[in-house]
Design a protein around this motif. Structure first.
Motif, mmCIF file in Angstrom:
data_model
loop_
_atom_site.group_PDB
_atom_site.id
_atom_site.type_symbol
_atom_site.label_atom_id
_atom_site.label_comp_id
_atom_site.label_asym_id
_atom_site.label_seq_id
_atom_site.Cartn_x
_atom_site.Cartn_y
_atom_site.Cartn_z
ATOM 1 N N ILE A 1 0.841 -1.197 0.000
ATOM 2 C CA ILE A 1 0.000 0.000 0.000
ATOM 3 C C ILE A 1 0.878 1.250 0.000
ATOM 4 C CG2 ILE A 1 -1.702 1.296 1.341
ATOM 5 C CD1 ILE A 1 -2.936 -1.034 -0.014
ATOM 6 N N LYS A 2 2.013 1.179 0.688
ATOM 7 C CA LYS A 2 2.925 2.324 0.698
ATOM 8 C C LYS A 2 3.446 2.618 -0.700
ATOM 9 C CE LYS A 2 4.556 1.819 5.421
ATOM 10 N NZ LYS A 2 5.729 1.582 6.281
ATOM 11 N N LEU A 3 3.782 1.571 -1.446
ATOM 12 C CA LEU A 3 4.235 1.766 -2.819
ATOM 13 C C LEU A 3 3.135 2.351 -3.692
ATOM 14 C CD1 LEU A 3 6.400 -1.369 -3.635
ATOM 15 C CD2 LEU A 3 7.120 1.006 -3.573
ATOM 16 N N ALA A 4 1.893 1.915 -3.471
ATOM 17 C CA ALA A 4 0.777 2.468 -4.232
ATOM 18 C C ALA A 4 0.622 3.953 -3.940
ATOM 19 C CB ALA A 4 -0.507 1.718 -3.909
ATOM 20 N N LEU A 5 0.774 4.334 -2.671
ATOM 21 C CA LEU A 5 0.680 5.745 -2.318
ATOM 22 C C LEU A 5 1.837 6.553 -2.898
ATOM 23 C CD1 LEU A 5 -0.531 5.535 1.381
ATOM 24 C CD2 LEU A 5 -1.822 6.303 -0.600
ATOM 25 N N VAL A 6 3.024 5.969 -2.924
ATOM 26 C CA VAL A 6 4.177 6.649 -3.516
ATOM 27 C C VAL A 6 3.937 6.902 -4.999
ATOM 28 C CG1 VAL A 6 6.600 6.344 -4.159
ATOM 29 C CG2 VAL A 6 5.868 5.871 -1.834
ATOM 30 N N PHE A 7 3.456 5.887 -5.716
ATOM 31 C CA PHE A 7 3.188 6.071 -7.132
ATOM 32 C C PHE A 7 2.041 7.049 -7.370
ATOM 33 C CE2 PHE A 7 5.713 2.218 -7.869
ATOM 34 C CZ PHE A 7 6.447 2.648 -8.965
ATOM 35 N N LEU A 8 1.079 7.091 -6.464
ATOM 36 C CA LEU A 8 -0.006 8.056 -6.589
ATOM 37 C C LEU A 8 0.512 9.480 -6.424
ATOM 38 C CD1 LEU A 8 -3.031 8.448 -6.990
ATOM 39 C CD2 LEU A 8 -3.282 8.319 -4.508
ATOM 40 N N VAL A 9 1.402 9.693 -5.464
ATOM 41 C CA VAL A 9 1.992 11.013 -5.269
ATOM 42 C C VAL A 9 2.840 11.404 -6.475
ATOM 43 C CG1 VAL A 9 3.657 12.310 -3.875
ATOM 44 C CG2 VAL A 9 1.911 10.935 -2.754
ATOM 45 N N ILE A 10 3.597 10.443 -7.007
ATOM 46 C CA ILE A 10 4.389 10.707 -8.210
ATOM 47 C C ILE A 10 3.469 11.095 -9.366
ATOM 48 C CG2 ILE A 10 5.835 9.613 -9.966
ATOM 49 C CD1 ILE A 10 7.141 8.019 -7.683
ATOM 50 N N ALA A 11 2.341 10.415 -9.494
ATOM 51 C CA ALA A 11 1.406 10.718 -10.572
ATOM 52 C C ALA A 11 0.813 12.116 -10.416
ATOM 53 C CB ALA A 11 0.296 9.674 -10.605
ATOM 54 N N ILE A 12 0.484 12.486 -9.193
ATOM 55 C CA ILE A 12 -0.085 13.818 -8.964
ATOM 56 C C ILE A 12 0.934 14.902 -9.282
ATOM 57 C CG2 ILE A 12 -0.931 15.381 -7.166
ATOM 58 C CD1 ILE A 12 -2.284 12.916 -5.904
ATOM 59 N N ILE A 13 2.159 14.719 -8.824
ATOM 60 C CA ILE A 13 3.202 15.708 -9.084
ATOM 61 C C ILE A 13 3.508 15.784 -10.578
ATOM 62 C CG2 ILE A 13 5.635 16.254 -8.701
ATOM 63 C CD1 ILE A 13 5.291 15.100 -5.869
ATOM 64 N N ALA A 14 3.607 14.631 -11.230
ATOM 65 C CA ALA A 14 3.884 14.624 -12.667
ATOM 66 C C ALA A 14 2.733 15.260 -13.448
ATOM 67 C CB ALA A 14 4.135 13.207 -13.145
ATOM 68 N N GLY A 15 1.523 15.025 -13.006
ATOM 69 C CA GLY A 15 0.369 15.643 -13.667
ATOM 70 C C GLY A 15 0.359 17.145 -13.518
ATOM 71 N N LEU A 16 0.726 17.629 -12.337
ATOM 72 C CA LEU A 16 0.784 19.072 -12.118
ATOM 73 C C LEU A 16 1.879 19.729 -12.954
ATOM 74 C CD1 LEU A 16 0.230 19.306 -8.254
ATOM 75 C CD2 LEU A 16 -1.345 20.000 -10.057
ATOM 76 N N LEU A 17 2.956 19.003 -13.178
ATOM 77 C CA LEU A 17 4.067 19.553 -13.951
ATOM 78 C C LEU A 17 3.891 19.362 -15.457
ATOM 79 C CD1 LEU A 17 7.077 18.502 -11.703
ATOM 80 C CD2 LEU A 17 6.014 20.750 -11.897
ATOM 81 N N GLY A 18 2.856 18.637 -15.854
ATOM 82 C CA GLY A 18 2.564 18.481 -17.269
ATOM 83 C C GLY A 18 3.105 17.221 -17.916
ATOM 84 N N PHE A 19 3.659 16.341 -17.156
ATOM 85 C CA PHE A 19 4.172 15.081 -17.706
ATOM 86 C C PHE A 19 3.042 14.052 -17.701
ATOM 87 C CE2 PHE A 19 7.938 17.049 -15.662
ATOM 88 C CZ PHE A 19 8.686 17.263 -16.811
ATOM 89 N N THR A 20 2.178 14.141 -18.698
ATOM 90 C CA THR A 20 0.974 13.310 -18.681
ATOM 91 C C THR A 20 1.271 11.837 -18.912
ATOM 92 O OG1 THR A 20 0.612 13.825 -21.008
ATOM 93 C CG2 THR A 20 -0.510 15.207 -19.390
ATOM 94 N N GLY A 21 2.283 11.525 -19.705
ATOM 95 C CA GLY A 21 2.623 10.127 -19.945
ATOM 96 C C GLY A 21 3.111 9.436 -18.690
ATOM 97 N N ILE A 22 3.989 10.113 -17.969
ATOM 98 C CA ILE A 22 4.510 9.560 -16.716
ATOM 99 C C ILE A 22 3.397 9.485 -15.677
ATOM 100 C CG2 ILE A 22 6.117 9.953 -14.828
ATOM 101 C CD1 ILE A 22 7.973 11.291 -16.888
#
Length: 57
Positions: free
Chosen positions: A2-23
């Motif tokens: 679950i911790k890894l899932a949360l880490v990837f979710l945070v990475i996705a949110i940050i990448a989405g905010l920065l415009g890296f939609t593929g990542i």
């Protein structure tokens, strides 16, 4: 897991905010997979625990 899932979710949110939609999309898919895998493992272990508890007592 679950911790890894949360880490990837945070990475996705940050990448989405920065415009890296593929990542962001890939990270969301990984987070979703890890979350559901953890949920399935939890359910299997819960059922196994309940059946073993009934046989022991």
């Amino acid at each position: 897991m679950i911790k890894l899932a949360l880490v990837f979710l945070v990475i996705a949110i940050i990448a989405g905010l920065l415009g890296f939609t593929g990542i962001a999309g890939a990270a969301v898919n990984i987070a979703t997979f890890l979350f559901f895998a953890a949920l399935i493992i939890f359910a299997v272990l819960l059922v196994l625990g309940l059946t073993v508890m009934k046989k022991v007592t």
